[in-house]
Design an enzyme around this catalytic site. Structure first.
Site, short mmCIF file in Angstrom:
data_model
loop_
_atom_site.label_atom_id
_atom_site.label_comp_id
_atom_site.label_asym_id
_atom_site.label_seq_id
_atom_site.Cartn_x
_atom_site.Cartn_y
_atom_site.Cartn_z
N GLY A 207 0.83 -1.21 0.00
CA GLY A 207 0.00 0.00 0.00
C GLY A 207 0.85 1.24 0.00
O GLY A 207 2.06 1.18 -0.23
N ASN A 208 0.23 2.37 0.25
CA ASN A 208 0.99 3.62 0.33
C ASN A 208 0.37 4.53 1.40
O ASN A 208 -0.64 4.20 1.99
CB ASN A 208 1.08 4.30 -1.04
CG ASN A 208 -0.29 4.63 -1.59
OD1 ASN A 208 -1.02 5.43 -1.01
ND2 ASN A 208 -0.65 4.02 -2.72
#
Ligand code: CTP
Length: 411
Positions: A207-208
């Site tokens: 993810g980020n």
């Protein structure tokens, strides 16, 4: 803007359907409150269909919502048409006998009455005194038009034409500082927000740090500017704003599919989502276990499609006048600064506007403030904007509206 349209029980009620149309086409959110008598001329279903909002005239419907308080307080403008002699009398004497008169007593913004009745009723001393009283309290009461009335009679007492009432309402909003024209009225805006998650196995993902705050602020600003808004949300840490259509996605591939479909019906597309450039080549159907007897796993990544670039390609192939806006997260490095990377990205992506963020672990992601530079493909001077994410969103949406009206005027 939020407008309450009170409809009185007169034959001219049918003309008010055109007035309602003028308001909704200008992007206003209209709640119609007919009196009991008005529903004998035009039914509730007509007002609901034309306004897109539920309609009632009873204070006893949805009692928990205390409708008259909410509607009266929240309305930027209340227009009453046709204002019958009875309604003028009830308003002037402060009666609260139905939802409309209750709402009028709760009004905190400007109020406009457009009277319609027989000449004798209009000229009667009682009606004139009521009009005087209302005007002395700051209420705008239009003069009725002159001409043929319901029966064989003619004289002052006709409802002013819907266009004339609309213009008076707009002028009243302007005089009282309420913006009368919504810059994105009639436009559809699709906005992606949040960070995509690329699964590795049923419990893990890549993810980020995107929180979705900037995309959500953009959606709210576009909604407030009168647009119909679709928010395509990858993972977000904040709730979507009210009044926008929410489509939840997880991965870049899902986001791509939804964006391409939504973009086909949009005047503006804004890619504010942080899209993963890569995804694991293989997604394990079961949880990846650590084992002593095998080597540590190596994750192979494959490229995700560049959605923004593809959206621009589809737009150009269709020869459409859609406005496409990208966001760029840049850190700068020894080979180039933030702006030089951003200018190269604008060319590469081909979008009309690129909103450039300077990012770092403690900058932008998840924060409430933002500082951006807006670059344009047409070569306009870079525009800086900073403040809360809501402030930045309002500036970006303003810029979108002015680009739209300059380059792609309404047909
Ligand atoms: N974007 C996209 N599809 C991707 C990656 C990014 O549509 N696969 C969009 C983002 O939503 C944003 C813009 O492209 O509007 C720029 O994103 P950014 O992450 O700054 O750029 P990248 O394309 O990832 O380029 P680079 O890796 O060189 O920074």
């Amino acid at each position: 803007m939020r407008i309450v349209l009170g409809v009185g029980g007169g034959i001219a009620a049918y003309k008010v359907a055109s007035l309602l149309r003028l308001f909704t086409e200008a992007g206003h959110d209209v709640t119609v409150i007919p009196t009991e008598a008005a529903t004998r001329f035009v039914g509730v279903a007509t007002w609901e269909a034309l306004s897109g909002n539920p309609v009632t005239n009873s204070v006893f419907d949805d009692v928990d919502q205390v409708k008259h308080v909410r509607l009266g307080h929240e309305a930027d403008l209340i227009v009453v048409a046709p204002a019958t002699a009875d309604l003028l009398a009830r308003a002037a004497t402060g009666q609260a006998s139905d939802l409309l008169t209750n709402t009028l007593l709760m009004a905190s913004g400007p109020v406009l009455f457009a009277p319609a009745m027989h000449t004798e009723m209009w000229q009667h001393a009682a009606t004139q005194a009521n009009v005087e009283t209302l005007r002395s309290r700051g209420v705008t009461v239009l003069e009725p038009a002159s001409g043929r009335l319901t029966g064989s009679d003619s004289g002052p007492g006709r409802l002013p034409e819907p266009e004339a009432i609309f213009e008076a309402a707009i002028a009243l909003m302007q005089d009282t500082g309420v913006p009368a024209h919504l810059p994105l009225a009639g436009r559809t805006v699709t906005i992606s927000a949040g960070g995509t998650r690329e699964p590795l196995d049923p419990v893990r993902f890549l993810g980020n740090r995107s929180s979705g705050k900037q995309g959500v602020a953009l959606a709210a600003a576009a909604r407030d500017a009168g647009a119909t808004v679709r928010l395509v949300a990858a993972h977000m840490e904040v709730p979507a704003p009210a009044g926008v259509e929410l489509i939840a996605v997880e991965t870049a591939l899902q986001l791509r599919e939804v964006m391409l479909a939504a973009a086909a019906e949009s005047d503006v597309v804004i890619m504010a989502a942080a899209v993963a450039d890569f995804r694991p080549a293989e997604v394990s159907g079961s949880k990846i276990k650590k084992r002593d007897d095998t080597a540590d796993p190596v994750i192979t990544l494959v490229r995700n499609p560049d959605i923004l670039h593809e959206l621009v390609g589809v737009r150009d192939a269709a020869g459409s006048s859609q406005l496409v806006v990208g966001f760029a997260a840049e850190t700068g490095d020894e080979q180039g600064d933030v702006l030089s990377y951003a200018e190269a990205k604008l060319k590469r992506k081909g979008c009309d506007l690129l909103v450039v963020n300077h990012v770092g672990a403690d900058k932008v992601f998840g924060q409430d403030n933002n500082s951006v530079v807006i670059l344009s493909r047409a070569g306009a001077e870079p525009q800086s904007a900073s403040g809360s994410k809501q402030d930045v969103a309002a500036i970006v949406i303003d810029r979108v509206a002015s680009e739209l009206s300059r380059v792609f005027p309404r047909t």
